[in-house]
Design an enzyme around this catalytic site. Structure first.
Site, PDB file in Angstrom:
ATOM      1  N   ASP A   1       7.979  50.647  49.513  1.00 37.91           N
ATOM      2  CA  ASP A   1       8.417  50.465  50.915  1.00 37.91           C
ATOM      3  C   ASP A   1       9.888  50.120  51.055  1.00 37.91           C
ATOM      4  OD1 ASP A   1       8.504  47.753  50.142  1.00 37.91           O
ATOM      5  OD2 ASP A   1       7.865  47.105  52.142  1.00 37.91           O
ATOM      6  N   GLU A   2      10.676  50.449  50.037  1.00 39.23           N
ATOM      7  CA  GLU A   2      12.036  49.915  50.003  1.00 39.23           C
ATOM      8  C   GLU A   2      13.008  50.909  49.380  1.00 39.23           C
ATOM      9  OE1 GLU A   2      13.637  45.941  47.725  1.00 39.23           O
ATOM     10  OE2 GLU A   2      11.646  46.653  47.339  1.00 39.23           O
TER      11      GLU A   2
ATOM     12  N   ASP B   1      13.616  47.936  54.154  1.00 35.06           N
ATOM     13  CA  ASP B   1      12.355  47.413  53.603  1.00 35.06           C
ATOM     14  C   ASP B   1      11.360  47.305  54.755  1.00 35.06           C
ATOM     15  OD1 ASP B   1      11.601  45.086  51.066  1.00 35.06           O
ATOM     16  OD2 ASP B   1      10.303  45.499  52.754  1.00 35.06           O
TER      17      ASP B   1
HETATM   18  P1  TTP Z   1       7.140  43.755  49.990  1.00 35.34           P
HETATM   19  O1  TTP Z   1       8.195  44.571  50.672  1.00 35.34           O
HETATM   20  O2  TTP Z   1       7.581  42.723  49.014  1.00 35.34           O
HETATM   21  O3  TTP Z   1       6.268  42.967  51.069  1.00 35.34           O
HETATM   22  P2  TTP Z   1       5.802  43.407  52.504  1.00 35.34           P
HETATM   23  O4  TTP Z   1       6.368  44.726  52.912  1.00 35.34           O
HETATM   24  O5  TTP Z   1       4.317  43.340  52.581  1.00 35.34           O
HETATM   25  O6  TTP Z   1       6.366  42.247  53.429  1.00 35.34           O
HETATM   26  P3  TTP Z   1       7.885  41.987  53.866  1.00 35.34           P
HETATM   27  O7  TTP Z   1       7.898  42.111  55.353  1.00 35.34           O
HETATM   28  O8  TTP Z   1       8.171  40.598  53.418  1.00 35.34           O
HETATM   29  O9  TTP Z   1       8.719  43.021  53.210  1.00 35.34           O
HETATM   30  O10 TTP Z   1       6.121  44.702  49.238  1.00 35.34           O
HETATM   31  C1  TTP Z   1       5.730  45.956  49.767  1.00 35.34           C
HETATM   32  C2  TTP Z   1       4.267  46.205  49.498  1.00 35.34           C
HETATM   33  O11 TTP Z   1       3.999  46.154  48.102  1.00 35.34           O
HETATM   34  C3  TTP Z   1       3.362  45.182  50.132  1.00 35.34           C
HETATM   35  O12 TTP Z   1       3.037  45.513  51.472  1.00 35.34           O
HETATM   36  C4  TTP Z   1       2.161  45.193  49.215  1.00 35.34           C
HETATM   37  C5  TTP Z   1       2.719  45.570  47.852  1.00 35.34           C
HETATM   38  N1  TTP Z   1       2.818  44.359  47.013  1.00 35.34           N
HETATM   39  C6  TTP Z   1       1.756  44.025  46.187  1.00 35.34           C
HETATM   40  O13 TTP Z   1       0.747  44.725  46.132  1.00 35.34           O
HETATM   41  N2  TTP Z   1       1.854  42.875  45.422  1.00 35.34           N
HETATM   42  C7  TTP Z   1       2.947  42.044  45.455  1.00 35.34           C
HETATM   43  O14 TTP Z   1       2.984  40.998  44.760  1.00 35.34           O
HETATM   44  C8  TTP Z   1       4.043  42.396  46.316  1.00 35.34           C
HETATM   45  C9  TTP Z   1       5.263  41.518  46.389  1.00 35.34           C
HETATM   46  C10 TTP Z   1       3.949  43.559  47.066  1.00 35.34           C
HETATM   47 MG    MG Z   2       8.418  45.127  52.649  1.00 35.80          MG
END
Ligand code: TTP
Ligand code: MG
Length: 402
Positions: free
Chosen positions: A105-106, A10
């Site tokens: 992103d995962e 992720d």
């Molecule tokens: P995530 O992997 O949940 O968050 P992140 O990568 O920003 O942070 P982390 O380090 O905690 O993993 O989500 C990936 C992307 O998806 C995030 O950068 C933006 C988008 N996203 C949204 O647009 N709305 C949301 O509510 C979430 C959870 C994510």
């Molecule tokens: Mg992320």
């Protein structure tokens, strides 16, 4: 089953990190990805610098502005992020074709048996992180474990830039002390219910009495009990076009209660039917899968006269298939599942039926009844607006205290 090696990767603060990478003056600053001018907008994500102020994904932008007045607000550029996402997935594909993309992103990777080529799971995770850092100038967090649940949990434990293995012997020390909200599938509502039942940590769930908890939680009890004990056999499923849509439940303890099996089936049918309607397909067949305790698995099919995407005909059919299996009190069931197959794009068969009906005017069956179609459409739009929990059949509503 041989022990698998599963990676879950992720990206860290994905959208915000891409912006900081591309505009070096933003590095070290609280960057918040949200439309700065949209009055009722919400935050997509924010950099770790902004998280220190309490800002997080899905928070109203106005609130983020109050919490972090010096934040740098940037409108999201989805085209850019999806291009970076493709580059990231291409790096993963060098290591295994068994990749299941979960979001932008995962992803999960099943790297079982790749050790000879790339080293063990941890080595491989490190190499992937190095590739991402060198080629994309971004950081990712990776969890390594023997199933999907634990790998996903691990990737989140030491964010950002984490690399966390969880082995069977880490289960008690590392996983059991964590709160129940870390269990996959436990949302805020279920977490509150579990807390009321006295379950606070994953360790509490690992030791609970499953049969008793079914009264309150239905088959969720089995699901979380198995996860808490480090058991999760779900395969990493490379994302292909869906040829079938299914749901199955493995029970932690054998089930002999036909009514409980039917209730589980109804819950599965609701999920399958909804995904079917979202996909724009209708099913010609439905399959019931049953696994008896000593590992004997059987499947039974039903073919519809008219393809359908509705709960009632699907449930009637699988319930009939279950009845035909003639379960006796000696039969202990380990797993039950529903799959729909032979999918056809919605509407392709309807027209023919409608033309025929000009001549025969058949009474509508549950599969074609327009009132059923309308009901399902309304239920879907309510679920889209208010979440899956808003409406469910009366039979699925869990009994509170007894
Ligand atoms: P995530 O992997 O949940 O968050 P992140 O990568 O920003 O942070 P982390 O380090 O905690 O993993 O989500 C990936 C992307 O998806 C995030 O950068 C933006 C988008 N996203 C949204 O647009 N709305 C949301 O509510 C979430 C959870 C994510
Ligand atoms: Mg992320």
């Amino acid at each position: 089953m041989e022990q698998r090696t599963i990676l879950h990767l992720d990206m860290d603060a994905f959208f915000a990190s891409v912006e900081q990478r591309d505009s070096p003056e933003l590095r070290g600053l609280p960057v918040i990805i949200a439309h700065p001018t949209e009055l009722r907008g919400v935050v997509s994500t924010c950099s770790y610098e902004a998280r220190r102020f309490g800002v997080h994904s899905a928070m109203p932008t106005s609130q983020a502005k109050r919490l972090c007045p010096n934040g740098v607000f940037i409108a999201p550029d989805h085209r850019k992020y999806s291009a970076v996402s493709k580059q990231m997935m291409a790096i993963l594909a060098r290591y295994t074709p068994l990749i299941e993309k979960l979001s932008v992103d995962e992803a999960f990777l099943d790297v079982t048996g790749c050790e000879r080529l790339f080293g063990d799971g941890v080595t491989m995770a490190r190499r992937i992180k190095e590739d991402i850092s060198r080629e994309l100038n971004l950081t990712a967090s990776v969890g390594i474990s023997y199933n999907k649940f634990l790998a996903k949990l691990a990737s989140d434990l030491e964010k950002p830039d984490g690399l966390v293995p969880i082995t069977p012997s880490d289960l008690e020390t590392r996983v059991h002390p964590l709160p129940i909200s870390r269990l996959w599938g436990v949302g805020q509502k279920s977490a509150e219910q579990l807390t009321r039942l006295g379950l606070r940590t994953i360790g509490d769930v690992a030791q609970m009495n499953v049969t008793r908890m079914r009264t309150y939680l239905g088959s969720l009890a089995d699901h979380i009990y198995l996860l808490a004990n480090g058991r999760d056999e779900r395969p990493v499923q490379p994302n292909r076009e869906a040829k079938s849509i299914g749901q199955e439940t493995t029970f932690a303890e054998d089930v002999r209660d036909v009514v409980f099996l039917e209730t589980t089936l109804l819950g599965q049918v609701e999920k399958v039917a909804r995904r079917l309607r979202q996909s724009g397909f209708e099913a010609r067949t439905v399959t019931l899968k049953l696994r008896y305790a000593p590992w004997q698995t059987i499947t039974r099919n039903h073919t519809f006269a008219h393809p359908t995407d509705l709960e009632t005909p699907l449930y009637t059919a699988v319930k009939g298939l279950l009845a035909k299996c003639g379960l006796s009190r000696e039969d202990a069931i380990r797993l039950i599942g529903v799959t729909v197959g032979n999918l056809v794009p919605k509407g392709t068969v309807e027209e023919q039926t409608q033309q025929l009906s000009l001549f025969d005017a058949p009474t509508p069956t549950v599969e074609t009844d327009p009132r059923q179609q309308e009901l399902s459409r309304v239920v879907d739009s309510l679920k889209d607006k208010f979440g899956d929990k808003i409406l469910t059949r009366a039979r699925l509503v869990r009994r509170e205290e007894e």
